[in-house]
Scaffold this motif. Structure first.
Motif, PDB file in Angstrom:
ATOM      1  N   TYR A 284      -3.612   2.517  -0.352  1.00  0.00           N
ATOM      2  CA  TYR A 284      -3.080   3.288   0.815  1.00  0.00           C
ATOM      3  C   TYR A 284      -3.107   4.728   0.507  1.00  0.00           C
ATOM      4  CZ  TYR A 284      -0.679   5.659   4.534  1.00  0.00           C
ATOM      5  OH  TYR A 284      -0.055   6.286   5.802  1.00  0.00           O
ATOM      6  N   VAL A 285      -2.457   5.283  -0.506  1.00  0.00           N
ATOM      7  CA  VAL A 285      -2.432   6.644  -0.831  1.00  0.00           C
ATOM      8  C   VAL A 285      -3.909   7.245  -1.330  1.00  0.00           C
ATOM      9  CG1 VAL A 285      -1.394   8.223  -2.345  1.00  0.00           C
ATOM     10  CG2 VAL A 285      -0.046   6.298  -1.829  1.00  0.00           C
ATOM     11  N   HIS A 286      -4.696   6.437  -2.143  1.00  0.00           N
ATOM     12  CA  HIS A 286      -6.035   6.832  -2.462  1.00  0.00           C
ATOM     13  C   HIS A 286      -6.742   7.088  -1.300  1.00  0.00           C
ATOM     14  CE1 HIS A 286      -9.978   6.685  -4.539  1.00  0.00           C
ATOM     15  NE2 HIS A 286      -9.481   7.161  -5.448  1.00  0.00           N
ATOM     16  N   SER A 287      -6.616   6.121  -0.375  1.00  0.00           N
ATOM     17  CA  SER A 287      -7.636   6.398   0.667  1.00  0.00           C
ATOM     18  C   SER A 287      -7.251   7.620   1.477  1.00  0.00           C
ATOM     19  CB  SER A 287      -7.920   5.114   1.546  1.00  0.00           C
ATOM     20  OG  SER A 287      -6.537   4.857   2.058  1.00  0.00           O
ATOM     21  N   ARG A 288      -5.958   7.730   1.766  1.00  0.00           N
ATOM     22  CA  ARG A 288      -5.568   9.047   2.575  1.00  0.00           C
ATOM     23  C   ARG A 288      -5.637  10.220   1.756  1.00  0.00           C
ATOM     24  NH1 ARG A 288      -2.282   8.302   6.790  1.00  0.00           N
ATOM     25  NH2 ARG A 288      -2.890  10.417   7.173  1.00  0.00           N
ATOM     26  N   VAL A 289      -5.820  10.349   0.558  1.00  0.00           N
ATOM     27  CA  VAL A 289      -5.842  11.393  -0.104  1.00  0.00           C
ATOM     28  C   VAL A 289      -7.494  11.789  -0.026  1.00  0.00           C
ATOM     29  CG1 VAL A 289      -6.106  12.365  -2.711  1.00  0.00           C
ATOM     30  CG2 VAL A 289      -4.051  11.264  -1.697  1.00  0.00           C
ATOM     31  N   VAL A 290      -8.236  10.783  -0.365  1.00  0.00           N
ATOM     32  CA  VAL A 290      -9.792  10.964  -0.179  1.00  0.00           C
ATOM     33  C   VAL A 290     -10.050  11.550   1.361  1.00  0.00           C
ATOM     34  CG1 VAL A 290     -11.971   9.833  -0.102  1.00  0.00           C
ATOM     35  CG2 VAL A 290     -10.447   9.213  -1.754  1.00  0.00           C
ATOM     36  N   GLU A 291      -9.434  11.182   2.330  1.00  0.00           N
ATOM     37  CA  GLU A 291      -9.491  11.610   3.715  1.00  0.00           C
ATOM     38  C   GLU A 291      -9.378  13.049   3.696  1.00  0.00           C
ATOM     39  OE1 GLU A 291      -7.451   9.842   6.487  1.00  0.00           O
ATOM     40  OE2 GLU A 291      -8.594   7.784   6.675  1.00  0.00           O
ATOM     41  N   ARG A 292      -8.326  13.253   3.045  1.00  0.00           N
ATOM     42  CA  ARG A 292      -7.843  14.998   3.199  1.00  0.00           C
ATOM     43  C   ARG A 292      -8.768  15.893   2.262  1.00  0.00           C
ATOM     44  NH1 ARG A 292      -2.967  16.140   5.244  1.00  0.00           N
ATOM     45  NH2 ARG A 292      -3.841  18.176   5.181  1.00  0.00           N
ATOM     46  N   LEU A 293      -9.334  15.122   1.125  1.00  0.00           N
ATOM     47  CA  LEU A 293     -10.005  16.065   0.464  1.00  0.00           C
ATOM     48  C   LEU A 293     -11.757  16.031   1.154  1.00  0.00           C
ATOM     49  CD1 LEU A 293      -9.030  14.636  -3.038  1.00  0.00           C
ATOM     50  CD2 LEU A 293      -8.799  17.019  -2.154  1.00  0.00           C
ATOM     51  N   ALA A 294     -11.759  15.215   2.135  1.00  0.00           N
ATOM     52  CA  ALA A 294     -13.124  15.227   2.611  1.00  0.00           C
ATOM     53  C   ALA A 294     -13.016  15.916   3.962  1.00  0.00           C
ATOM     54  CB  ALA A 294     -13.509  13.758   2.994  1.00  0.00           C
TER      55      ALA A 294
END
Length: 296
Positions: A284-294
């Motif tokens: 969950y954390v990893h996917s949300r962080v990837v979203e924010r970085l993109a």
């Protein structure tokens, strides 16, 4: 009608002194006494450290923060006594996605005409404040069932800007809150007098002039809210406390919310905060962080 109370009080009260004032000088069963305490609530609002002190206290024990708060995700309990409660209400601006807007409409009662089964004194504390349209009705003429016609009289369209104090009457004043343009906070002295209220809180259909339904209570979201609020009002102490939550808390949603707040408080490039959070092992954390970085 709902009162707008003129006060130019420029003194400051800390929370402890305000609580002492309520206990010693305010008869919460008497409307005039509550209204007369407007200067004291304005003085509490003049204290700019009220929220950041609350946020930092909550982050020290985030698992228990607001654990006994029954009033929903947008409300933080500051103090309570016999028939009264001091709260901070957080008003978020309109979200981008339709789903998020729908959730926030329910959570914050945005665009939902409703009354309250308690009276409260409120002051704009931070931000430009929400706009609101206000009507009134006679509670002794209402039985209180969905679909019941209600004689409602329009009073005004106004806003709760910084330092403005208003008093809303239990089971009498109906209002619709509209999205603020920025995150805003109001401070409330909420009072309960069973003799002056309906046993239920209602949603209204203004076009039909009827009671639409009962207003349901909200779940407790204190830990998530304190992290979200920290990103807007935090100081250097807050950064250290958020870092501990982001690294150690067992709940992935809360860890990500802490990371978001840290990024908001960052003096440098917030992307560095998100890149560090990529090491979090939870999907969950990893996917949300990837979203924010993109995101652009």
């Amino acid at each position: 009608m709902a009162y707008t109370l003129e006060t130019d009080e420029n003194h400051r009260l800390d929370l402890r002194d305000y609580i002492d004032h309520v206990k010693s000088a305010v008869d919460v069963r008497n409307e005039d006494s509550i209204v007369d305490s407007a200067d004291a609530l304005r003085a509490l609002s003049n204290n700019a450290t009220v929220l950041v002190d609350l946020v930092n206290e909550g982050l020290r024990d985030v698992a228990e923060f607001q654990s006994g708060n029954p009033y929903g995700a947008q409300s933080l309990t500051l103090a309570r006594g016999d028939r009264w409660l001091v709260r901070a209400n957080i008003w978020m601006p309109q979200a981008r996605s339709a789903q998020a807007r729908e959730n926030e409409d329910v959570l914050h009662s945005y665009e939902l005409p409703h009354d309250h089964d308690f009276s409260f004194l409120t002051v704009g504390h931070m931000g430009s404040g929400y706009e609101t349209s206000i009507w009134e009705y006679e509670p002794d003429q209402v039985k209180g069932y969905p679909g019941e016609p209600v004689d409602m009289r329009f009073l005004e369209h106004t806003s709760l800007g910084p330092g403005k104090v208003m008093f809303y009457r239990a089971s009498r004043d109906i209002h619709v809150q509209h999205y603020p343009s920025e995150i805003s906070v109001s401070l409330n002295l909420m009072v309960v007098n069973p003799e002056t209220r309906q046993p239920n809180q209602f949603l209204f259909d203004m076009e039909k002039g009827t009671i639409r339904s009962y207003l349901n209570g909200s779940e407790e979201y204190g830990p998530l809210l304190v992290c979200a609020l920290a990103g807007h009002v935090g100081d250097d102490r807050t950064v250290d406390l958020l870092g501990k939550v982001a690294e150690r808390d067992a709940r992935p949603q809360l860890r990500f919310r802490a990371v978001e707040a840290l990024a908001q408080l960052s003096d440098g490039d917030p992307r560095i905060v998100f890149e560090k959070a990529l090491a979090d092992p939870h999907p969950y954390v990893h996917s949300r962080v990837v979203e924010r970085l993109a995101a652009p």
